[in-house]
Design a protein around this motif. Structure first.
Motif: not given
Length: 124
Positions: A23-41
């Protein structure tokens, strides 16, 4: 400024499913590309999936292609990651990120804003 908050992580058996939300708050999220990353130990943060501003274009890491689906609802300022057929090697902290650039990037350094992360643990 954009603030990102992930939810939906947890413990699941191999073969199961989870859906992460960002969930995004602040500026309009449609102005941003979205990404998912992960980090394992003990490992570097890696790209999982990305989605264009409109949601019309998506990208996936080879390791999750066919199992994970990224989507977004700009009316709700939310990006999702549906994860199916989960494997123990998917265990990691998952982060969502936002990039003010026009194109989706697989490089974490290109992203300006990050959530706090949510733990996903897949048991065998």
């Amino acid at each position: 400024q954009v603030q990102l908050v992930e939810s939906g992580g947890g413990l699941v058996q191999a073969g199961g499913s989870l859906r992460l939300s960002c969930a995004a708050s602040g500026r309009t999220f449609s102005s941003y590309v979205g990404g998912w990353f992960r980090q394992a130990p003990g490992k570097e943060r890696e790209f999982v999936a990305g989605i264009s501003r409109s949601g019309g274009t998506t990208y996936y890491a080879d390791s999750v292609k066919g199992r994970f689906t990224v989507s977004r609802d700009n009316a709700k300022n939310t990006v999702y990651l549906q994860m199916n057929s989960l494997k123990p090697e998917d265990t990691a902290v998952y982060y969502c990120a936002a990039n003010a650039a026009y194109l989706v990037s697989r490089r974490s350094v290109e992203y300006d804003y990050w959530g706090q992360g949510t733990q996903v643990t897949v048991s065998s």
